[in-house]
Write a protein that holds these residues in place. Sequence first.
Motif, PDB file in Angstrom:
ATOM      1  N   LEU A 119     -34.568 -29.384   1.402  1.00  0.00           N
ATOM      2  CA  LEU A 119     -35.805 -29.882   1.766  1.00  0.00           C
ATOM      3  C   LEU A 119     -36.547 -28.255   2.013  1.00  0.00           C
ATOM      4  O   LEU A 119     -35.757 -27.311   2.682  1.00  0.00           O
ATOM      5  CB  LEU A 119     -35.808 -30.319   3.226  1.00  0.00           C
ATOM      6  CG  LEU A 119     -35.798 -31.875   3.195  1.00  0.00           C
ATOM      7  CD1 LEU A 119     -35.633 -32.548   4.720  1.00  0.00           C
ATOM      8  CD2 LEU A 119     -37.276 -32.546   2.513  1.00  0.00           C
ATOM      9  N   LYS A 120     -37.829 -27.940   1.624  1.00  0.00           N
ATOM     10  CA  LYS A 120     -38.398 -26.837   1.839  1.00  0.00           C
ATOM     11  C   LYS A 120     -38.802 -26.578   2.913  1.00  0.00           C
ATOM     12  O   LYS A 120     -38.607 -25.141   3.595  1.00  0.00           O
ATOM     13  CB  LYS A 120     -39.769 -27.006   1.160  1.00  0.00           C
ATOM     14  CG  LYS A 120     -39.375 -26.903  -0.643  1.00  0.00           C
ATOM     15  CD  LYS A 120     -40.987 -27.139  -1.077  1.00  0.00           C
ATOM     16  CE  LYS A 120     -40.781 -27.067  -2.864  1.00  0.00           C
ATOM     17  NZ  LYS A 120     -41.839 -27.501  -3.301  1.00  0.00           N
ATOM     18  N   GLU A 147     -37.991 -26.854  -8.376  1.00  0.00           N
ATOM     19  CA  GLU A 147     -38.452 -27.869  -7.013  1.00  0.00           C
ATOM     20  C   GLU A 147     -38.903 -29.217  -7.669  1.00  0.00           C
ATOM     21  O   GLU A 147     -39.099 -29.198  -8.805  1.00  0.00           O
ATOM     22  CB  GLU A 147     -39.541 -27.058  -6.481  1.00  0.00           C
ATOM     23  CG  GLU A 147     -40.871 -26.873  -7.420  1.00  0.00           C
ATOM     24  CD  GLU A 147     -42.152 -26.267  -6.710  1.00  0.00           C
ATOM     25  OE1 GLU A 147     -42.223 -26.427  -5.543  1.00  0.00           O
ATOM     26  OE2 GLU A 147     -42.836 -25.252  -7.313  1.00  0.00           O
ATOM     27  N   ASP A 198     -40.884 -32.128  -2.287  1.00  0.00           N
ATOM     28  CA  ASP A 198     -40.724 -31.385  -0.781  1.00  0.00           C
ATOM     29  C   ASP A 198     -39.351 -30.760  -1.087  1.00  0.00           C
ATOM     30  O   ASP A 198     -38.939 -30.243   0.117  1.00  0.00           O
ATOM     31  CB  ASP A 198     -40.746 -32.441   0.472  1.00  0.00           C
ATOM     32  CG  ASP A 198     -41.968 -33.031   0.569  1.00  0.00           C
ATOM     33  OD1 ASP A 198     -42.683 -32.435   0.117  1.00  0.00           O
ATOM     34  OD2 ASP A 198     -42.072 -34.320   1.152  1.00  0.00           O
ATOM     35  N   TYR A 199     -38.728 -30.727  -2.145  1.00  0.00           N
ATOM     36  CA  TYR A 199     -37.359 -30.052  -2.231  1.00  0.00           C
ATOM     37  C   TYR A 199     -37.175 -28.903  -3.166  1.00  0.00           C
ATOM     38  O   TYR A 199     -37.936 -28.879  -4.170  1.00  0.00           O
ATOM     39  CB  TYR A 199     -36.420 -31.259  -2.804  1.00  0.00           C
ATOM     40  CG  TYR A 199     -36.081 -32.358  -1.758  1.00  0.00           C
ATOM     41  CD1 TYR A 199     -34.947 -32.340  -1.017  1.00  0.00           C
ATOM     42  CD2 TYR A 199     -36.816 -33.338  -1.941  1.00  0.00           C
ATOM     43  CE1 TYR A 199     -35.051 -33.329   0.034  1.00  0.00           C
ATOM     44  CE2 TYR A 199     -36.578 -34.614  -1.293  1.00  0.00           C
ATOM     45  CZ  TYR A 199     -35.696 -34.590  -0.294  1.00  0.00           C
ATOM     46  OH  TYR A 199     -35.755 -35.593   0.740  1.00  0.00           O
ATOM     47  N   TYR A 257     -30.336 -30.915  -3.794  1.00  0.00           N
ATOM     48  CA  TYR A 257     -31.693 -30.845  -3.113  1.00  0.00           C
ATOM     49  C   TYR A 257     -31.997 -30.385  -1.719  1.00  0.00           C
ATOM     50  O   TYR A 257     -31.003 -30.883  -0.934  1.00  0.00           O
ATOM     51  CB  TYR A 257     -32.247 -32.238  -3.510  1.00  0.00           C
ATOM     52  CG  TYR A 257     -32.447 -32.567  -4.910  1.00  0.00           C
ATOM     53  CD1 TYR A 257     -33.693 -32.495  -5.731  1.00  0.00           C
ATOM     54  CD2 TYR A 257     -31.269 -33.077  -5.446  1.00  0.00           C
ATOM     55  CE1 TYR A 257     -33.697 -32.915  -6.926  1.00  0.00           C
ATOM     56  CE2 TYR A 257     -31.402 -33.624  -6.675  1.00  0.00           C
ATOM     57  CZ  TYR A 257     -32.588 -33.432  -7.586  1.00  0.00           C
ATOM     58  OH  TYR A 257     -32.683 -33.785  -8.928  1.00  0.00           O
TER      59      TYR A 257
END
Length: 541
Positions: free
Chosen positions: A151-152, A134, A137-138, A149
């Motif tokens: 996005l969470k 991680e 935010d990725y 990558y």
Amino acid sequence: MKNKISLLLLFFLILLTAPNVSAAETAAEYVKALSRIEVIIFDAEGNETGKEQVDPGDVYEVIESEESGYYINLNNQKALISKTAAQPVSEWDYYKDNKVFKATTDAAVLRKEDGKMVKRARLMSGQVFKRTGEEGDYHIIQFSSFTGYVLKSETEPVLNDSLPNGVVKGSKFTNRIISLNVANFYYSHNGKLQSMARIEKKVEVQALEAYRDYYVVEIAGRRAYVKKSDVNRYTGDFVNPRKTYTYEQMIRDLKDIRLWYADITEIQIIGKSVDGRNLYALKLGTGKNEILINGSHHAREHMTTNVLMEMMDAYAYSYLRNKTLDGFDVRKILNETSIWFVPMVNPDGVTLVQKGHKSAKNPSYVLKLNGNKTDFSAWKANIRGVDLNRQYPADWANICCDPGKPGPQNYKGNRPLSEPEAKALADFTLAHDFKTALAYHSSGEILYWHFHQGYSALQRDKALAKKISAKTGYSLVPAMRNPSGGGFTDWFIQNEKRPGFTPEISPYVGKRPVPVSKFDSIWKKNYSIGIMMANEAKNIN
């Protein structure tokens, strides 16, 4: 009136039955302990039963939130932690050790390119994937051959870490492939192919197996099919240097090299020519040290572009396959030192030589400069009749043999760097810290290497010049007291205090382009010069 009474009764009923939220509020969130403290433990009836210690950085699910603190789930017990000792965090901080997640929407897969995040693929909604790490935010995933990558916020954790398969094992087929258009990746579910991911047009991935009409690739821990008809196979031979090499062909080949070797290449437009053509630079390698190789300062010397483009192609292929080239470990060297290529400094002039005066924006002007002759094969200057290799501010005032006006060759211009092509290359050079530079020219089989260096620099540069000479067989131009200046490497040596070299790659052919038939003999002498000089860069201060 009756309706109004009914509405009032309904309102009071809502007030009576609504839960009391002043003391505690339901909260779907997570908090992180900021320090090592004791928290109060409660039983199911809300009675205090003791205290337990939490450590800084530990993340807990919040059950309820009140004004002074958070009720958290601590090992399946209800505990109260002060708000001053905790900080709200994301769901993914709680599931930081979780490896498997599910896309809650068609989640974009981004790739870092030239310092920017660029969308290259999508994970389909509802599909399960594995992350490798991680970053902010990725999620970080391995999307076949590139690092992606996601996005969470476009995913949710999956506690069961098993991944569905749905792909039959095929025959081994290890090769790069590239999407012709937007392409789907499939897996088999209940006897039907379903899409699990999608890539954009012109994205490169790695095939692992072949099965009937499909290639098999690996995406974020899963294997998937892609239709053979949706992709092209990697050939590893993008440049054909055994032909008259045009500006337009150079652009196509640069884009192919950039496409297939995205992880180790970068393209920049460093300026524009007089007629508005882009001046391209391609970086090959990931190393912090950098060297510069340029070609086609002179219009009729476009054979140098052939050599530089073939260098890029050969070095990139050797890097990918982890092959040595003339005994040099290409991958190791390019991981330490990057090579910047500017393969055509003078695109207007090259095009004029190859295609004639109608290729210029002002055909009548260049025709007049050429004595109204339509044969431009002897032309060296840019489209304004200025010799770009007499434009650099190294003893510019004393350049010999200047005709004093624009023409096919030797006119130095009315001031140094008056021409946009020379100015662009000089500015590009000053923006970097090149350890060495080579400016390829085409006729004479000699090597220029000196320009007023001090004794120690002269010895350093002569040692490197001898190494180039040993590979190419080119004779070293004797060090003269007063060499004529204005050339790119004259200026580089003087201004950067680093070694600069000008190889003249062909036997003398007169005032004309070097015939294509001579490419193979030229290449045999020069093919490892670029990688050799990249290898030497680590020894140059």
